[in-house]
Design a protein around this motif. Structure first.
Motif, mmCIF file in Angstrom:
data_model
loop_
_atom_site.group_PDB
_atom_site.id
_atom_site.type_symbol
_atom_site.label_atom_id
_atom_site.label_comp_id
_atom_site.label_asym_id
_atom_site.label_seq_id
_atom_site.Cartn_x
_atom_site.Cartn_y
_atom_site.Cartn_z
ATOM 1 N N GLN A 1 0.851 -1.192 0.000
ATOM 2 C CA GLN A 1 0.000 0.000 0.000
ATOM 3 C C GLN A 1 0.879 1.230 0.000
ATOM 4 N N ILE A 2 0.431 2.229 -0.772
ATOM 5 C CA ILE A 2 1.113 3.529 -0.752
ATOM 6 C C ILE A 2 0.584 4.312 0.453
ATOM 7 N N VAL A 3 1.463 5.004 1.136
ATOM 8 C CA VAL A 3 0.976 5.914 2.166
ATOM 9 C C VAL A 3 1.608 7.283 1.954
ATOM 10 N N ALA A 4 0.749 8.305 2.035
ATOM 11 C CA ALA A 4 1.256 9.683 1.931
ATOM 12 C C ALA A 4 1.179 10.295 3.326
ATOM 13 N N GLY A 5 0.167 11.102 3.608
ATOM 14 C CA GLY A 5 0.038 11.664 4.959
ATOM 15 C C GLY A 5 -0.453 10.639 5.969
ATOM 16 N N GLY A 6 -1.062 9.589 5.468
ATOM 17 C CA GLY A 6 -1.522 8.512 6.340
ATOM 18 C C GLY A 6 -2.811 8.805 7.087
ATOM 19 N N THR A 7 -3.408 9.950 6.863
ATOM 20 C CA THR A 7 -4.574 10.308 7.682
ATOM 21 C C THR A 7 -5.822 9.524 7.304
ATOM 22 N N ASP A 8 -5.828 8.954 6.125
ATOM 23 C CA ASP A 8 -6.902 8.018 5.800
ATOM 24 C C ASP A 8 -6.433 6.590 6.033
ATOM 25 N N LEU A 9 -5.262 6.313 5.492
ATOM 26 C CA LEU A 9 -4.818 4.925 5.488
ATOM 27 C C LEU A 9 -4.602 4.381 6.903
ATOM 28 N N LEU A 10 -3.918 5.129 7.742
ATOM 29 C CA LEU A 10 -3.602 4.596 9.072
ATOM 30 C C LEU A 10 -4.870 4.430 9.910
ATOM 31 N N PHE B 1 -11.113 22.065 6.057
ATOM 32 C CA PHE B 1 -10.612 20.692 6.141
ATOM 33 C C PHE B 1 -10.159 20.318 7.562
ATOM 34 N N GLY B 2 -10.649 19.230 8.094
ATOM 35 C CA GLY B 2 -10.169 18.634 9.352
ATOM 36 C C GLY B 2 -9.816 19.677 10.393
ATOM 37 N N CYS B 3 -8.584 19.654 10.853
ATOM 38 C CA CYS B 3 -8.112 20.653 11.797
ATOM 39 C C CYS B 3 -6.639 20.890 11.516
ATOM 40 N N ALA C 1 -2.226 15.722 6.039
ATOM 41 C CA ALA C 1 -3.058 15.241 4.934
ATOM 42 C C ALA C 1 -2.608 15.881 3.631
ATOM 43 N N THR C 2 -2.622 15.097 2.564
ATOM 44 C CA THR C 2 -2.226 15.614 1.257
ATOM 45 C C THR C 2 -3.433 15.678 0.332
ATOM 46 N N ILE C 3 -3.333 16.540 -0.661
ATOM 47 C CA ILE C 3 -4.429 16.645 -1.620
ATOM 48 C C ILE C 3 -4.494 15.366 -2.453
ATOM 49 N N GLY D 1 -3.747 12.304 -1.476
ATOM 50 C CA GLY D 1 -4.417 11.280 -0.670
ATOM 51 C C GLY D 1 -5.918 11.499 -0.644
ATOM 52 N N ASN D 2 -6.304 12.748 -0.594
ATOM 53 C CA ASN D 2 -7.730 13.073 -0.560
ATOM 54 C C ASN D 2 -8.415 12.631 -1.851
ATOM 55 N N VAL D 3 -7.756 12.876 -2.960
ATOM 56 C CA VAL D 3 -8.336 12.519 -4.256
ATOM 57 C C VAL D 3 -8.329 10.995 -4.435
ATOM 58 N N ALA E 1 -15.412 14.189 0.218
ATOM 59 C CA ALA E 1 -14.036 14.689 0.315
ATOM 60 C C ALA E 1 -13.991 16.175 -0.024
ATOM 61 N N GLU E 2 -13.170 16.888 0.705
ATOM 62 C CA GLU E 2 -13.073 18.331 0.502
ATOM 63 C C GLU E 2 -12.652 18.662 -0.925
ATOM 64 N N TYR E 3 -11.778 17.842 -1.485
ATOM 65 C CA TYR E 3 -11.272 18.162 -2.823
ATOM 66 C C TYR E 3 -11.991 17.387 -3.920
HETATM 67 C C1 LIG Z 1 -9.264 13.494 12.114
HETATM 68 C C2 LIG Z 1 -9.415 13.488 10.637
HETATM 69 C C3 LIG Z 1 -10.139 14.505 10.037
HETATM 70 C C4 LIG Z 1 -10.317 14.514 8.668
HETATM 71 N N1 LIG Z 1 -11.035 15.542 8.115
HETATM 72 C C5 LIG Z 1 -11.212 15.573 6.771
HETATM 73 C C6 LIG Z 1 -11.947 16.626 6.164
HETATM 74 O O1 LIG Z 1 -12.428 17.547 6.830
HETATM 75 N N2 LIG Z 1 -12.128 16.586 4.833
HETATM 76 C C7 LIG Z 1 -11.624 15.585 4.071
HETATM 77 O O2 LIG Z 1 -11.817 15.609 2.867
HETATM 78 N N3 LIG Z 1 -10.930 14.586 4.620
HETATM 79 C C8 LIG Z 1 -10.713 14.540 5.939
HETATM 80 N N4 LIG Z 1 -9.996 13.507 6.491
HETATM 81 C C9 LIG Z 1 -9.532 12.421 5.647
HETATM 82 C C10 LIG Z 1 -8.088 12.567 5.160
HETATM 83 O O3 LIG Z 1 -7.353 13.390 6.014
HETATM 84 C C11 LIG Z 1 -7.985 13.137 3.771
HETATM 85 O O4 LIG Z 1 -8.687 12.369 2.863
HETATM 86 C C12 LIG Z 1 -6.538 13.322 3.338
HETATM 87 O O5 LIG Z 1 -6.486 14.224 2.295
HETATM 88 C C13 LIG Z 1 -5.862 12.047 2.923
HETATM 89 O O6 LIG Z 1 -4.536 12.368 2.563
HETATM 90 P P1 LIG Z 1 -3.304 11.532 3.115
HETATM 91 O O7 LIG Z 1 -2.091 12.065 2.473
HETATM 92 O O8 LIG Z 1 -3.297 11.529 4.561
HETATM 93 O O9 LIG Z 1 -3.686 10.110 2.532
HETATM 94 P P2 LIG Z 1 -3.185 8.655 2.938
HETATM 95 O O10 LIG Z 1 -3.945 8.186 4.098
HETATM 96 O O11 LIG Z 1 -1.725 8.617 3.004
HETATM 97 O O12 LIG Z 1 -3.652 7.895 1.659
HETATM 98 C C14 LIG Z 1 -4.990 7.751 1.302
HETATM 99 C C15 LIG Z 1 -5.108 6.791 0.125
HETATM 100 O O13 LIG Z 1 -4.528 7.354 -1.028
HETATM 101 C C16 LIG Z 1 -3.440 6.596 -1.502
HETATM 102 N N5 LIG Z 1 -2.470 7.572 -1.964
HETATM 103 C C17 LIG Z 1 -2.079 8.676 -1.301
HETATM 104 N N6 LIG Z 1 -1.287 9.428 -2.065
HETATM 105 C C18 LIG Z 1 -1.165 8.798 -3.239
HETATM 106 C C19 LIG Z 1 -0.484 9.098 -4.450
HETATM 107 N N7 LIG Z 1 0.210 10.226 -4.616
HETATM 108 N N8 LIG Z 1 -0.580 8.224 -5.461
HETATM 109 C C20 LIG Z 1 -1.300 7.094 -5.317
HETATM 110 N N9 LIG Z 1 -1.975 6.761 -4.220
HETATM 111 C C21 LIG Z 1 -1.911 7.615 -3.183
HETATM 112 C C22 LIG Z 1 -3.042 5.699 -0.378
HETATM 113 O O14 LIG Z 1 -2.532 4.496 -0.836
HETATM 114 C C23 LIG Z 1 -4.357 5.509 0.350
HETATM 115 O O15 LIG Z 1 -5.068 4.476 -0.232
HETATM 116 C C24 LIG Z 1 -9.784 13.485 7.869
HETATM 117 C C25 LIG Z 1 -9.054 12.479 8.474
HETATM 118 C C26 LIG Z 1 -8.856 12.470 9.845
HETATM 119 C C27 LIG Z 1 -8.069 11.398 10.491
#
Ligand SMILES: Cc1cc2nc3c(=O)[nH]c(=O)nc-3n(C[C@H](O)[C@H](O)[C@H](O)COP(=O)(O)OP(=O)(O)OC[C@H]3O[C@@H](n4cnc5c(N)ncnc54)[C@H](O)[C@@H]3O)c2cc1C
Ligand code: FES
Ligand code: FES
Lengths: 285, 152, 792
Positions: free
Chosen positions: A27-36, A99-101, A108-110, A112-114, A121-123
């Motif tokens: 699994q790819i992880v970026a910010g991990g806020t979804d994955l973890l 977005f979140g806090c 969190a990365t854009i 990861g959000n997409v 999702a915000e984006y």
């Molecule tokens: C407390 C909390 C509050 C939150 N609030 C919001 C909110 O208000 N609005 C909102 O939209 N979301 C929210 N989220 C969800 C999350 O933070 C977002 O979706 C965030 O943008 C995910 O980005 P990330 O980098 O953390 O993703 P990750 O968890 O690292 O990855 C998410 C998924 O994307 C994949 N991935 C990531 N980057 C890439 C890449 N470059 N290429 C291919 N695959 C990739 C990973 O494999 C994984 O499956 C919240 C999460 C938490 C824990």
């Protein structure tokens, strides 16, 4: 608590592909806020986590001619604090503000959000409304496709052992944009519904609505009404009717009933119109 | 398989064996016995586990321990030596901004991070800094007053 | 009429009303700000085992088979325990309906089915995932309304066979495990005489306490008869007794230690995970076993809160006088009944609200449902009935076209009134009308800065609260003068953020007339040597433990005087204790310093006169009786506290978003021991209840699974919901004769009237009437477009 896995933090894109090829269950992880968060409660987890945070090619916000390119690894905080975004793509700034806090936005990365592609999702809605395109990098090079093609279902995007590299938006086409969401509390929450509106340079409008369908929802008829000048109370009545007829949000949502969601996307549309300067504070438009 | 990482925590250098699935929060609490950082949810939702990672506040429950390789972490234990801590503490005392105290280290870290960004935060900046922190005891009034007292 | 003060003796003489010295800060503050304060999960021991619990995925199911074969293959697993390992261990707080683990059937999703013990938590998790359980799902009942129907499934098939500590008036063969009846006057007559009968049903769903610290406990059996436990509990002595009962061993063989709690709010009172922890630890003698819940488990596997449907039928005259009332209260109490038996009672006692109603018929039912067990939660039955009562008053006024304030004031309890239990209200019970007038006036004074697109409303509620506790729920304290003249005090009461220990220090300093620095309060509790305290609940600690401290002080002063008498050769009665010294009443130049005699007086030749001053103080509520099983009348409550609350809100007409502008309370606290801490308690309570008013509700899926067991979808108030709000607390001080220096309990009271204040404010803003909590943005909006005054 996570179940055990291996962890690597490669420094080049090539290394990422090597690792992806070597490990089936990775699994790819970026910010991990979804994955973890997802892994925490899962009974099983990937054998291998590939942390892409070191990939500089996936970072940064740049303008090239009439396009703004946002690297997939750009954090939400970086988007919020970027002047270019605030000036030219206001909806993306607004989405970052909602977005979140603060601590979540720092991670969190854009991208990861997409890729996570959740319905609220915000984006989602703002990128769809802005006709964003995505750059995807694979072993055979880079390809570019419209976001609505890339993000095709709940939690589903077109990636096949590939990485999302960047998100590209044409700023000439998009004159003004606005984004609003509704939540349950003022502090950290997810969007119950969200709406984005873009006024294009050709004076046409594009609006998208989130959480009312599996992916950000657009209805050409609504955009046509918006694009006609002089909307009034009746226009919103019409828009509401179109929404009521055309979407059927999931009734099992914990966050809102279908009825409320359908009403709210229209209420948020009014707020967007006000932002863009097309509607006064008079509630009836 | 546990692997060794090199990192700096509270200005002290560490070389530690860490299993990949361990979170930063687990590393701090269970391995290094720095228990000032609290776990309220494990999900990024409450803020009790907030620490500074390269000066930015993050939620250590959703950061992997391996990610701090080569980086600097400051926890509540490390805050005591910094200047702002004394003022934050005095403000919390003056406003009685603590009840059970479980959320407190997280709030203190968030406020410290805010003061690192600016010594004269606006209401909007204060709201941004605190917005994702939960406290079930105080009703927040005293915490808000403590922050306002700090920036006066 | 019974007089509740019949046998009460207030400490007279030395302790008139005095100024209470104010502490510069809470005694635990430094430690808590710096992260040094230890909570349960901060404690660990070498070789300690982690306990992970396999929980039922079903709300109601038979356990057909549990297969541990694969799980036991995982290396590093110390032990796996299931319901099959239970012999006759029963958790019997009031009703013996609960086992530490499910045996042949599960009654809520989240109920423990198996426990894995391992030193390595990841290995434990691996094994846990390999346990195979076969279930035969049964139909679940999720709320009291369903659970009392004819053809409902039974949560407990044979509740008759359970051991009960008290008569709960249960209905055999049904899901009703508790029926509290109150009968007063002649209700039928009142209904006949009425000009109007107004009937409404109000719903208060189940909530979660969400203390920021999830529950945790650590246990070790040192012999097969002796156990030591560390726990995040409000009730160490109660935990001790319950566990001793469970194993049929003596209380003295069990040690329970409690330090700081990361919030309690009732959800860590009685027992929750402690009996299970004790049970599993017994299989691995001489090893510490830690069971700590994660957030999801804290939601669905500890105690939950509230959950009531209240039906009120009120008989009124045209002028708004309440002639009589019939109330039916149905509590969705969850799978096990012990922890809510008394909530059902407290709600019954208080369903009248702070009003004098001559003719009453109240039936309050505790009903088994397939949810986690409901336990005490800040307010304890009162917020549930006030949600109904204070909305009902508002609606009575609306229906009769009267002013709601007049209706309230016409019916309010005042000195000389007889309350629902038949007790006479006296001046000293507090100034209810003063509190109410204060809030009304404050609300009237607030000028709202109105914005386009928004509507505004003001809402008010009056409140009453009494604690419900066993008639013998004692508190105690020890006091020890040290050689240097300082004083060590230990007393009952867990510190969970309410500032108990700081308040005790102030009370002690006031009573001993010594500076605060000379007094040290012991914070940690160990049942081995700490003074006994029943439980830290019911907002009773300040007055009960405070009274015990005062008792110890009284005895200490007596002892000091005895020492002085020996030394000065002046009769005790002719001496006055002044704190630092003991002075002859006849000649103020004749005195001894307290520090010179507090350990006995040591003269130059080594001879000692007198004895070290060490005393034990106790407090037992006096004159309490069980209520009559048929009429519910009796001297059940030791004190009453009155107050009023108000809110001012803004609602967005486009979305239903509700913003709090003002929230306030006036309360007769008797005597405010610490203004800062008292304010913090009231505000904390109000904001907690604002969550119940606006967003909090446990939601269950089709099969009874809890769907929002995380902060993602269980939304509690956040800093931003309060940032721009103005909060006010007004204290009245009508001394309570049984409290230390006249103090009353106040810790829960902030919660009691908040939900109706919001409901009434919404009515004021939009002309819509809400009957179901929470008053979410969605509900407000949908109701507004359905029937509001607005053209949206
Ligand atoms: C407390 C909390 C509050 C939150 N609030 C919001 C909110 O208000 N609005 C909102 O939209 N979301 C929210 N989220 C969800 C999350 O933070 C977002 O979706 C965030 O943008 C995910 O980005 P990330 O980098 O953390 O993703 P990750 O968890 O690292 O990855 C998410 C998924 O994307 C994949 N991935 C990531 N980057 C890439 C890449 N470059 N290429 C291919 N695959 C990739 C990973 O494999 C994984 O499956 C919240 C999460 C938490 C824990
Ligand atoms: S424990 Fe990390 S945010 Fe709650
Ligand atoms: S003080 Fe208890 S959670 Fe904040």
């Amino acid at each position: 608590m996570f179940s055990p896995f291996e962890y690597k933090r490669p420094e080049t894109i090539e290394e990422v592909f090597e690792l992806l090829n070597q490990n089936d269950n990775s699994q790819i992880v970026a910010g991990g806020t979804d994955l973890l968060v997802k892994l925490r409660e899962a009974e099983s987890s990937p054998d291998f986590l590939i942390d892409i945070k070191e990939l500089d090619e996936l970072k940064g916000i740049e303008q090239e001619n009439n396009e703004i390119k946002i690297g997939a690894l750009t954090t939400i905080t970086e988007i919020k604090e970027n002047k270019l975004i605030k000036d030219k793509l206001y909806a993306l700034y607004q989405a970052a503000s909602e977005f979140g806090c603060y601590e979540i936005r720092n991670r969190a990365t854009i991208g990861g959000n997409v890729v996570h592609a959740s319905p609220g999702a915000e984006y989602g809605v703002p990128l769809f409304a802005l006709e964003a395109e995505v750059e995807v990098v694979g072993q055979n090079g880079i390809k570019r496709l419209p976001i609505e093609e890339f993000w095709y279902d709940v939690g589903r995007v077109k990636l096949d052992n590939e990485l999302l590299k960047s998100i590209i938006i044409n700023i000439d086409k998009n004159e003004k944009s606005s984004y609003h969401r509704l939540s349950r509390v003022e502090g950290m929450d997810l969007a119950v519904v969200n709406t984005a509106l873009v006024k294009r340079s050709d004076n046409k409008y594009r609006s998208y609505f989130g959480t009312v369908a599996r992916t950000p929802y657009q209805n050409k008829k609504i955009d046509a009404i918006l694009s006609k000048e002089n909307f009034n109370k009746k226009s919103f009545k019409k828009i509401q009717d179109i929404i009521n007829e055309s979407v059927s949000p999931r009734s099992s949502s914990l966050r809102a009933s279908p009825e409320y969601k359908k009403r709210m996307v229209v209420s948020l549309l009014k707020k967007c119109l006000r932002d863009i300067g097309e509607l006064g504070d008079d509630i009836d438009g | 398989m546990a692997k060794e990482i090199k990192t700096t925590i509270n200005n002290k250098k560490y070389k530690i064996e860490v299993p990949p699935q361990m979170t930063l929060l687990e590393l701090l609490r269970e391995k290094l016995i720095m228990t000032g950082t609290k776990e309220g949810c494990g999900n990024g939702e409450c803020g009790a586990c907030t620490v500074l990672l390269n000066d930015k506040p993050v939620r250590s429950c959703i950061v992997l321990a391996h990610e701090i390789e080569g980086k600097e972490v400051i926890t509540i234990e490390g805050l005591k030596e910094t200047g702002d801590f004394k003022e934050i503490k005095e403000a919390f005392i003056a406003e009685d901004a603590v009840q059970c105290g479980f959320c407190t280290p997280g709030f203190v870290m968030a406020i410290k991070a805010l003061l690192n960004r600016t010594k004269t935060p606006t209401d909007e900046e204060i709201k941004e800094a605190l917005g994702g922190h939960l406290c079930r005891c105080t009703g927040y009034e005293s915490i808000h007053k403590a922050v306002k007292r700090l920036v006066k | 009429m019974q007089n509740r003060h019949l046998s009460l003796k207030y400490i007279e003489g030395e302790f008139k009303m005095v100024d209470i010295p104010q502490a510069e800060k809470r005694i635990d503050l430094d430690k808590k700000i710096s992260g040094e304060a230890q909570f349960i999960d901060d404690i660990s021991f070498q070789g300690m085992l982690h306990a992970l619990v396999l929980r039922s995925p079903h709300a109601h199911a038979e356990i057909v088979d549990i297969n541990l074969d694969q799980a036991l293959q995982v290396e590093g697993i110390e032990k796996i325990i299931t319901g099959q390992d239970i012999k006759d261990e029963v958790i019997n707080v009031d009703i013996g309906d609960h086992r530490p683990l499910a045996i042949d059937k599960v009654r809520f999703q989240g109920e423990p089915v198996a426990v894995v013990l391992s030193e390595d938590k990841w290995k434990a998790k691996k094994a846990l995932n390999l346990i195979e359980v076969e279930y035969n799902p049964l139909k679940a009942v999720m709320n009291a309304r369903e659970a009392i129907k004819e053809d409902r499934p039974l949560v407990h098939e044979n509740q008759d066979q359970y051991d009960r500590h008290l008569n709960t008036n249960h209905h055999p063969g049904t899901n009703i495990f508790r029926h509290y009846k109150l009968r007063k006057g002649n209700v039928d007559q009142a209904f006949e005489n009425a000009d109007k009968i107004i009937e409404n049903t109000y719903d208060y769903p189940q909530r979660s306490h969400t203390q920021m610290e999830p529950h945790g406990a650590i246990a070790k059996w040192t012999t097969d008869q002796e156990m030591v436990m560390y726990a995040s509990t409000q009730s160490p002595f109660f935990v001790r007794t319950t566990i001793a009962d469970m194993f049929n061993i003596s209380d003295t063989n069990i040690t329970v230690k409690a330090g700081y709690l990361g919030g309690g709010f009732g959800g860590k009172s009685d027992v929750s995970i402690e009996p299970l922890t004790a049970f599993i630890a017994k299989f691995v003698p001489n090893k510490y076993v830690k069971l700590k819940l994660d957030r999801e488990e804290a939601f669905n596997a500890s105690l939950i809160a509230r959950g009531a449907e209240v039906n009120l039928k009120t008989a009124v005259t045209q002028e708004g006088k309440i002639l009589g009332e019939k109330a039916s209260l149905y509590f969705s109490s969850g799978a096990y009944g012990s922890t809510s038996v008394h909530i059902v009672t407290a709600a019954g006692h208080n369903s009248s609200g702070p009003y004098e109603i001559d003719n009453m018929e109240v039936d309050s039912y505790g009903v088994y449902t397939n949810t986690p067990p409901v336990g005490a939660f800040r307010g304890y039955g009162h917020p549930e009935v006030h949600w109904a009562k204070e909305r009902q008053i508002h609606l009575i006024a609306k229906e009769l076209d009267l002013n709601e304030h007049q209706v309230r004031l016409k019916n309010m309890l005042r000195p000389g009134s007889i309350n629902a239990l038949g007790q006479e209200i006296e001046e000293e019970n507090g100034d209810l009308i003063g509190c109410y007038e204060k809030i009304k006036k404050k609300l009237d004074q607030i000028e709202i800065d109105k914005k386009p697109g928004k509507v505004y409303g003001k809402g008010i509620a009056a409140i009453m609260k009494s604690p419900v506790m066993p008639t013998n729920s004692a508190a105690s304290a020890t006091l020890r003068f040290n050689e240097e003249g300082t004083v060590d005090i230990a007393c009952s009461g867990s510190e969970m953020g309410q500032g108990t220990k700081t308040a005790m220090k102030q009370i002690a300093a006031a009573g001993l007339k010594l500076p605060l620095e000379k007094i040290k309060i012991k914070e940690d509790i160990s049942t081995d040597n700490s003074p006994y305290g029943w439980q830290t609940i019911g907002s009773t600690t300040t007055w009960k433990a405070g009274r015990a401290v005062m008792d110890a002080i009284e005895k200490a002063i007596d002892k000091l005087k005895e020492n002085a008498e020996l030394l000065l050769d002046i009769e005790k009665d002719k001496l006055e204790y002044q704190g630092e010294k003991i002075v002859s009443k006849d000649d103020e130049n004749i005195y001894v310093k307290t520090e010179d005699i507090c350990f006995g007086h040591l003269s130059e030749n080594g001879l000692v006169t007198g004895e070290p001053v060490q005393t034990y103080g106790t407090y037992m509520p006096k004159g309490l009786t069980y209520t009559d099983p048929e009429t519910g009348q009796g001297n059940a409550a030791a004190e009453w506290t009155f107050g009023a609350q108000g809110v001012v809100i803004e609602i967005d007409k486009e979305t239903g978003e509700l913003k709090l502008l003002n929230m306030m309370m006036a309360i007769d606290a008797g005597k405010v021991i610490s203004p800062k801490m008292a304010r913090g308690q009231i505000i904390g309570g109000m904001v907690q209840e604002m969550g119940g008013a606006l967003t909090e509700e446990l939601k269950y899926g089709k099969n009874g699974e809890m769907r929002n067991n995380s902060f993602t979808d269980y939304k509690i108030p956040t800093p931003l919901d309060l940032y721009d709000a103005d909060l006010d607390v007004f204290f009245f001080e009508t001394p309570e004769p049984i409290g230390p220096f006249g103090a009353r309990g106040i810790a829960e009271h902030g919660t009691v009237g908040i939900t109706p204040a919001f409901g009434n404010a919404i009515s004021d803003a939009l002309g819509i009437e809400m009957f179901e909590l929470p008053l979410s943005r969605e509900k407000i909006y949908l109701k507004m477009i359905e029937e509001g005054d607005l053209d949206v």
